[in-house]
Motif scaffolding. Structure first.
Motif, PDB file in Angstrom:
ATOM      1  N   ARG A  78      64.523  33.504  61.445  1.00 45.81           N
ATOM      2  CA  ARG A  78      63.561  33.395  60.017  1.00 45.81           C
ATOM      3  C   ARG A  78      62.702  34.684  59.971  1.00 45.81           C
ATOM      4  N   VAL A  79      62.717  34.806  58.860  1.00 47.79           N
ATOM      5  CA  VAL A  79      61.867  35.909  58.160  1.00 47.79           C
ATOM      6  C   VAL A  79      61.011  35.693  57.205  1.00 47.79           C
ATOM      7  N   PHE A  80      59.633  35.959  57.375  1.00 45.58           N
ATOM      8  CA  PHE A  80      58.669  35.538  56.300  1.00 45.58           C
ATOM      9  C   PHE A  80      58.073  36.932  55.996  1.00 45.58           C
ATOM     10  N   ALA A  81      58.179  37.224  54.516  1.00 42.12           N
ATOM     11  CA  ALA A  81      57.448  38.496  54.061  1.00 42.12           C
ATOM     12  C   ALA A  81      56.168  38.367  53.126  1.00 42.12           C
ATOM     13  N   ASP A  82      55.337  38.936  53.197  1.00 41.14           N
ATOM     14  CA  ASP A  82      54.285  38.771  52.539  1.00 41.14           C
ATOM     15  C   ASP A  82      53.469  40.199  52.352  1.00 41.14           C
ATOM     16  N   GLY A  83      53.559  40.836  50.877  1.00 38.07           N
ATOM     17  CA  GLY A  83      53.273  42.059  50.940  1.00 38.07           C
ATOM     18  C   GLY A  83      53.718  43.144  51.764  1.00 38.07           C
ATOM     19  N   ASP A  84      52.876  43.766  52.252  1.00 40.24           N
ATOM     20  CA  ASP A  84      53.191  44.820  53.499  1.00 40.24           C
ATOM     21  C   ASP A  84      53.872  44.328  54.811  1.00 40.24           C
ATOM     22  N   PHE A  85      53.598  42.938  54.802  1.00 33.63           N
ATOM     23  CA  PHE A  85      53.819  42.346  56.238  1.00 33.63           C
ATOM     24  C   PHE A  85      55.108  41.500  56.234  1.00 33.63           C
ATOM     25  N   VAL A  86      55.769  41.811  57.296  1.00 32.62           N
ATOM     26  CA  VAL A  86      56.759  41.055  57.634  1.00 32.62           C
ATOM     27  C   VAL A  86      57.075  40.419  58.944  1.00 32.62           C
ATOM     28  N   ILE A  87      57.167  39.102  58.990  1.00 35.16           N
ATOM     29  CA  ILE A  87      57.079  38.373  60.451  1.00 35.16           C
ATOM     30  C   ILE A  87      58.582  37.733  60.574  1.00 35.16           C
ATOM     31  N   THR A  88      59.092  38.042  61.561  1.00 35.41           N
ATOM     32  CA  THR A  88      60.433  37.679  62.130  1.00 35.41           C
ATOM     33  C   THR A  88      60.301  36.546  63.480  1.00 35.41           C
ATOM     34  N   HIS A  89      60.964  35.737  63.409  1.00 32.81           N
ATOM     35  CA  HIS A  89      61.102  34.622  64.706  1.00 32.81           C
ATOM     36  C   HIS A  89      62.522  34.762  65.124  1.00 32.81           C
ATOM     37  N   ALA A  90      62.443  34.998  66.199  1.00 27.98           N
ATOM     38  CA  ALA A  90      63.973  35.705  66.698  1.00 27.98           C
ATOM     39  C   ALA A  90      64.092  35.061  68.187  1.00 27.98           C
ATOM     40  N   LEU A  91      65.387  35.157  68.591  1.00 23.72           N
ATOM     41  CA  LEU A  91      65.672  34.704  70.053  1.00 23.72           C
ATOM     42  C   LEU A  91      66.297  36.086  70.774  1.00 23.72           C
ATOM     43  N   LEU A  92      65.719  36.597  71.896  1.00 20.40           N
ATOM     44  CA  LEU A  92      66.083  37.685  72.478  1.00 20.40           C
ATOM     45  C   LEU A  92      66.864  37.208  73.710  1.00 20.40           C
ATOM     46  N   THR A  93      68.097  37.594  73.798  1.00 20.53           N
ATOM     47  CA  THR A  93      68.975  37.345  75.038  1.00 20.53           C
ATOM     48  C   THR A  93      69.471  38.772  75.776  1.00 20.53           C
ATOM     49  N   GLY A  94      70.330  38.471  76.898  1.00 16.50           N
ATOM     50  CA  GLY A  94      71.065  39.764  77.263  1.00 16.50           C
ATOM     51  C   GLY A  94      70.200  40.398  78.132  1.00 16.50           C
ATOM     52  N   ALA A  95      69.072  39.990  78.602  1.00 16.63           N
ATOM     53  CA  ALA A  95      68.113  40.959  79.647  1.00 16.63           C
ATOM     54  C   ALA A  95      67.591  39.825  80.461  1.00 16.63           C
ATOM     55  N   VAL A  96      68.373  39.153  81.440  1.00 18.95           N
ATOM     56  CA  VAL A  96      67.705  38.100  82.149  1.00 18.95           C
ATOM     57  C   VAL A  96      66.607  38.224  82.880  1.00 18.95           C
ATOM     58  N   PRO A  97      66.183  39.463  83.606  1.00 21.22           N
ATOM     59  CA  PRO A  97      65.235  39.778  84.370  1.00 21.22           C
ATOM     60  C   PRO A  97      63.992  39.852  83.394  1.00 21.22           C
ATOM     61  N   VAL A  98      64.132  40.156  82.187  1.00 19.77           N
ATOM     62  CA  VAL A  98      62.802  40.056  81.172  1.00 19.77           C
ATOM     63  C   VAL A  98      62.604  39.016  80.288  1.00 19.77           C
ATOM     64  N   SER A 135      64.193  34.477  75.351  1.00 19.73           N
ATOM     65  CA  SER A 135      63.020  34.550  74.981  1.00 19.73           C
ATOM     66  C   SER A 135      62.906  34.297  73.543  1.00 19.73           C
ATOM     67  N   LYS A 136      61.725  33.635  73.153  1.00 20.36           N
ATOM     68  CA  LYS A 136      61.350  33.612  71.855  1.00 20.36           C
ATOM     69  C   LYS A 136      60.371  34.479  71.517  1.00 20.36           C
ATOM     70  N   VAL A 137      60.674  35.313  70.183  1.00 25.72           N
ATOM     71  CA  VAL A 137      59.582  36.233  69.799  1.00 25.72           C
ATOM     72  C   VAL A 137      59.325  36.019  68.550  1.00 25.72           C
ATOM     73  N   VAL A 138      57.836  36.613  68.302  1.00 18.75           N
ATOM     74  CA  VAL A 138      57.612  36.525  66.940  1.00 18.75           C
ATOM     75  C   VAL A 138      57.049  38.175  66.682  1.00 18.75           C
ATOM     76  N   ASP A 139      57.719  38.589  65.992  1.00 16.86           N
ATOM     77  CA  ASP A 139      57.195  40.243  65.784  1.00 16.86           C
ATOM     78  C   ASP A 139      56.602  40.255  64.315  1.00 16.86           C
ATOM     79  N   ILE A 140      55.642  40.993  63.953  1.00 14.39           N
ATOM     80  CA  ILE A 140      54.714  41.245  63.107  1.00 14.39           C
ATOM     81  C   ILE A 140      54.905  42.900  62.585  1.00 14.39           C
ATOM     82  N   PHE A 141      55.558  42.915  61.584  1.00 19.75           N
ATOM     83  CA  PHE A 141      55.495  44.488  61.051  1.00 19.75           C
ATOM     84  C   PHE A 141      54.610  44.803  60.098  1.00 19.75           C
TER      85      PHE A 141
END
Length: 136
Positions: free
Chosen positions: A75-95, A101-107
């Motif tokens: 999912r992606v939420f955009a508000d003015g100059d800010f964008v928030i993504t909600h994502a699933l990160l895979t493929g790096a098991v040690p990390v 992992s679940k990640v929320v990124d704010i740009f």
């Protein structure tokens, strides 16, 4: 303004999706920065330094170490100059752990829709769930 604001939000959301997936999934952070990076890059993730050179170095090192890394933006939420993504990160098991992992990124983007700042919150997916609902 409402219509213009939604157009800006839509543009910014698309730019962030392209920036993020090009850097990690396509393993091309240099091109992502060329197309979607602004005049500066303020980084709030403590594992990476400020600046796009540091971002490129970080992503390249990470994807070299974990070639199967994948960002699945749910999912992606955009508000003015800010964008928030909600994502699933895979493929790096040690990390990211065996389930990813679940990640929320704010740009934050500049007036031209270019990425200039980033925060994130990351946690591994839990092996059990009291409610059975997906975490991402």
């Amino acid at each position: 303004m409402g219509d213009q604001g939604s157009k800006t939000g839509e543009r910014n959301g698309q730019n962030v999706i392209s920036y993020y997936t090009m850097a990690f999934n396509d393993k091309n952070p240099t091109r992502a920065v060329q197309l979607y990076g602004g005049d500066e890059y303020i980084q709030h993730n403590p594992l990476a330094a400020n600046g796009f050179d540091a971002f490129i170095q970080f992503v390249t090192s990470f994807t070299d170490s974990f070639p199967d890394v994948h960002v699945d933006i749910k999912r992606v939420f955009a508000d003015g100059d800010f964008v928030i993504t909600h994502a699933l990160l895979t493929g790096a098991v040690p990390v990211y752990g065996p389930l990813g992992s679940k990640v929320v990124d704010i740009f934050r983007l500049d007036a031209n829709g270019k990425v200039v700042e980033h925060w994130d919150v990351i946690a591994q997916i839990s092996p059990t769930s009291e409610n059975g609902n997906p975490e991402v």
